[in-house]
Design a protein around this motif. Structure first.
Motif, short mmCIF file in Angstrom:
data_model
loop_
_atom_site.label_atom_id
_atom_site.label_comp_id
_atom_site.label_asym_id
_atom_site.label_seq_id
_atom_site.Cartn_x
_atom_site.Cartn_y
_atom_site.Cartn_z
N THR A 1 34.35 30.52 38.77
CA THR A 1 32.94 30.26 39.07
C THR A 1 32.04 30.62 37.90
N GLY A 2 32.65 31.03 36.77
CA GLY A 2 31.86 31.35 35.58
C GLY A 2 31.49 32.80 35.44
N THR A 3 31.99 33.66 36.32
CA THR A 3 31.68 35.09 36.25
C THR A 3 32.84 35.85 35.63
N ARG A 4 32.51 36.71 34.67
CA ARG A 4 33.53 37.57 34.08
C ARG A 4 33.55 38.87 34.87
N ARG A 5 34.59 39.07 35.65
CA ARG A 5 34.70 40.24 36.51
C ARG A 5 36.08 40.87 36.32
N LEU A 6 36.10 42.19 36.24
CA LEU A 6 37.34 42.94 36.15
C LEU A 6 37.51 43.73 37.44
N ARG A 7 38.76 43.95 37.85
CA ARG A 7 38.98 44.66 39.11
C ARG A 7 40.42 45.12 39.25
N ARG A 8 40.66 45.93 40.24
CA ARG A 8 41.98 46.24 40.77
C ARG A 8 41.84 46.29 42.29
N TYR A 9 42.98 46.48 42.96
CA TYR A 9 42.93 46.45 44.43
C TYR A 9 44.04 47.30 45.01
N GLY A 10 43.71 48.03 46.07
CA GLY A 10 44.72 48.81 46.77
C GLY A 10 44.38 48.92 48.24
N GLN A 11 45.39 49.23 49.04
CA GLN A 11 45.20 49.28 50.49
C GLN A 11 45.88 50.54 51.05
N PHE A 12 45.21 51.14 52.05
CA PHE A 12 45.70 52.36 52.66
C PHE A 12 45.56 52.27 54.17
N VAL A 13 46.25 53.15 54.86
CA VAL A 13 46.05 53.35 56.29
C VAL A 13 45.49 54.75 56.46
N LEU A 14 44.40 54.86 57.20
CA LEU A 14 43.76 56.13 57.48
C LEU A 14 43.88 56.42 58.97
N SER A 15 44.49 57.55 59.33
CA SER A 15 44.65 57.90 60.74
C SER A 15 43.42 58.63 61.27
#
Length: 225
Positions: A44-58
């Motif tokens: 879409t023309g946007t320069r974006r940097l990232r990472r991603y992670g997922q957790f379970v919280l009880s």
């Protein structure tokens, strides 16, 4: 949160809740220099940097990392990426080991518990850097006004460098603006009940057109598991 579906938490309040000093955000910010290119935003023309992670919280506050997997927006939430399997680089071990990250997830679980009574939360963590250059504004939300299809959405400002703009706006279910704020001080946290609000962030542009700027945030969402 329970009465108006959003809250803007200033750095002093957040630091007190987490039991940290305000210098923690500067120390955490080093991880934003180790993000990877978001190829989907680039379309879409946007320069974006990232990472991603997922957790379970009880309910008791136990946090368990989930094996890395593709990221898919729930149906009828984000109009740009619904049902698109997006693959991002995982969170680094060093980032996950930061005590403030653990403390933040637990605190957000306490907030979410005031919105819904569940045994476990799915927690998705997204460190973002949006780049602004003279020839291209950075779009923190290239999809525009949207939902994330979760219970709680939070955006924590980590830092801004040579940028203007980046106003966060929340809307009610009928599209009327509820509140708008530009997060300017590291450690400022915006929370909203995603079930009854929409959100978007305006473009960021460099203050000094001769050099690029960036806006760094940590977006964390919680959904009933």
């Amino acid at each position: 949160m329970a009465s108006r579906a959003w809250h803007l938490m200033p750095p002093a309040e957040l630091s007190a809740c987490l039991g940290v000093d305000r210098g923690v955000w500067e120390r955490l910010a080093v991880h934003w220099d180790d993000l990877a290119v978001d190829p989907y935003a680039a379309e879409t023309g946007t320069r974006r940097l990232r990472r991603y992670g997922q957790f379970v919280l009880s309910r008791s506050g136990e946090i368990t990392a989930v094996p890395h997997e593709v990221f898919v927006q729930p149906h009828a939430s984000n109009p740009l990426y619904v049902d698109v399997e997006r693959r991002f680089e995982p969170l680094t071990e060093e980032f996950q080991a930061e005590p403030v990250v653990t403390a933040l997830i637990r605190m957000l679980g306490e907030v979410a518990a005031g919105l819904d009574d569940v045994e476990e939360w799915t927690v998705k963590v997204h460190p973002f850097r949006v780049i602004a250059q003279a020839d291209s504004a950075g779009q923190p939300t290239p999809e525009g006004r949207h939902k994330d299809g979760v219970t709680l959405v939070t955006s924590l400002l980590i830092g801004r460098e040579n940028v203007t703009g980046g106003q966060s706006t929340l809307y009610d279910e009928d599209g009327r603006p509820i509140t708008a704020a530009t997060l300017t001080e590291p450690g400022t946290l915006l929370l909203n009940d995603d079930r009854v609000t929409w959100h978007e962030v305006s473009a960021v542009r460099p203050l000094d057109a001769g050099r690029p700027g960036h806006r760094d945030v940590l977006v964390t969402t919680l959904a009933a598991r």
